[in-house]
Design an enzyme around this catalytic site. Structure first.
Site, PDB file in Angstrom:
ATOM      1  N   THR A  22      41.647  40.028  39.017  1.00  0.00           N
ATOM      2  CA  THR A  22      41.456  38.863  38.148  1.00  0.00           C
ATOM      3  C   THR A  22      41.911  39.076  36.698  1.00  0.00           C
ATOM      4  O   THR A  22      41.413  38.408  35.802  1.00  0.00           O
ATOM      5  CB  THR A  22      39.970  38.427  38.169  1.00  0.00           C
ATOM      6  OG1 THR A  22      39.187  39.485  37.595  1.00  0.00           O
ATOM      7  CG2 THR A  22      39.492  38.110  39.563  1.00  0.00           C
ATOM      8  N   ASP A  61      37.768  42.039  41.723  1.00  0.00           N
ATOM      9  CA  ASP A  61      37.896  43.104  40.721  1.00  0.00           C
ATOM     10  C   ASP A  61      38.138  42.495  39.344  1.00  0.00           C
ATOM     11  O   ASP A  61      39.043  41.678  39.168  1.00  0.00           O
ATOM     12  CB  ASP A  61      39.076  44.019  41.093  1.00  0.00           C
ATOM     13  CG  ASP A  61      39.226  45.147  40.092  1.00  0.00           C
ATOM     14  OD1 ASP A  61      38.315  45.988  40.025  1.00  0.00           O
ATOM     15  OD2 ASP A  61      40.225  45.171  39.351  1.00  0.00           O
ATOM     16  N   TYR A  66      39.819  42.501  30.687  1.00  0.00           N
ATOM     17  CA  TYR A  66      40.634  41.391  31.193  1.00  0.00           C
ATOM     18  C   TYR A  66      40.293  40.091  30.456  1.00  0.00           C
ATOM     19  O   TYR A  66      40.127  39.024  31.069  1.00  0.00           O
ATOM     20  CB  TYR A  66      40.447  41.205  32.701  1.00  0.00           C
ATOM     21  CG  TYR A  66      40.833  42.390  33.562  1.00  0.00           C
ATOM     22  CD1 TYR A  66      41.557  43.466  33.036  1.00  0.00           C
ATOM     23  CD2 TYR A  66      40.484  42.443  34.910  1.00  0.00           C
ATOM     24  CE1 TYR A  66      41.892  44.555  33.833  1.00  0.00           C
ATOM     25  CE2 TYR A  66      40.825  43.525  35.702  1.00  0.00           C
ATOM     26  CZ  TYR A  66      41.521  44.579  35.158  1.00  0.00           C
ATOM     27  OH  TYR A  66      41.859  45.648  35.949  1.00  0.00           O
TER      28      TYR A  66
END
Ligand code: NAP
Length: 257
Positions: A22, A61, A66
């Site tokens: 992700t 994940d 991120y």
């Protein structure tokens, strides 16, 4: 037919052999994908998560590094119990740049923030997000002892490392429940880590099976071959493939049936 489940080493956790990466849910700066992209809308993420569930994918994940990925998952993921959530600790990405902190205080604060952001009481897997100095992080920082304490406290089920070196991956196999290694036909150096994890019964996740999308530029047949090659390696529980495209998600599942 749904994606098969495999047991993640000795953790007892059942994960789908394809996991959903992700990065692209929350970050589009300083990434190594072939094309630039805009972050998907909330509606697009909800639809992708629903499709992933329908296809039998249960492993997601993410990471604090991120961008908004963890917060968006916390807001948009339904039925928490159906999912295995894997996040990381050590790397932060703010104002367009990464920095790393493997100290005890940061480690605890980061895990607590992941729990809060993803609206959950327990994280299934927490990986140390390596800066490349795998051995130094494992042996000379308080990151691992802090994670072990938090595992004892019931806040984390399994601890691992997203490693970057062969030596570090091998040490991670000795010390941890899970290792996330890189493997694709153009990068096979970490094969020794994969074999060691298999021999030791340590959970094994593979990142960059499509070479961060660069191998997928060579067509659907090459994409399918990469996925099948990685999943045929003994000991691999799941290949974490990053996508925000529902057609790619379907094609990847189709490729491994
Ligand atoms: N990159 C890192 O440094 C790193 C480090 C640690 C962990 N991870 C984890 O591992 C996951 C995977 O790594 P990654 O995202 O770097 O690489 P990857 O999974 O090898 O490749 C992802 C790229 O491939 C494209 N793609 C996926 N399926 C495709 C298909 N069927 N046809 C054409 N293109 C396709 C995606 O674009 P579309 O969105 O257009 O499908 C995306 O740009 C990450 O999401 C993250 O969760 C990554």
């Amino acid at each position: 037919m749904a994606v098969e489940k495999r047991t993640l080493g000795n953790t007892g956790i059942a994960v789908s052999s394809l996991g959903l990466g992700t990065v692209k849910f929350g970050r589009n700066q300083e990434v190594k994908y072939p094309d630039s992209f805009t972050l998907p809308s909330d509606e697009a993420i909800e639809a992708l998560l629903e499709l992933a569930h329908e296809l039998g994918i249960n492993l997601i994940d993410t990471a604090p590094a991120y961008g908004s990925s963890e917060q968006r998952l916390g807001r948009l993921l339904k039925n928490r119990d159906q999912w295995v959530l894997c996040t990381k600790v050590g790397e932060e990405f703010t104002t367009g740049k990464s920095y790393f902190d493997f100290g005890a205080e940061h480690t605890r604060r980061s895990v607590e923030r992941s729990l809060r952001d993803m609206k959950t009481d327990v994280l299934d897997i927490v990986l140390i997000h390596s800066d490349g100095e795998d051995i130094k992080i494992l042996e000379k920082t308080d990151c691992l002892p802090t994670l072990m304490k938090m595992r004892d406290e019931g806040l984390i089920k399994a601890i691992g490392m997203s490693s970057k070196t062969v030596e570090g991956g091998l040490r991670a196999v000795e010390l941890l429940d899970v290792v996330m290694a890189t493997y694709n036909p153009s990068y096979t150096e970490e094969r020794a880590v994969i074999e060691a994890a298999h021999d030791a019964g340590v959970g094994l996740l593979i990142k960059k099976a499509l070479n961060s999308g660069h191998d997928a530029l060579n067509g659907a047949a090459r994409t399918a071959e990469n996925l099948r090659t990685v999943l045929a390696l003994p000991g691999v529980s799941s290949a974490i493939i990053g996508t925000i495209n529902p057609e790619h998600l379907r094609a990847n599942v189709e490729a491994i049936r």
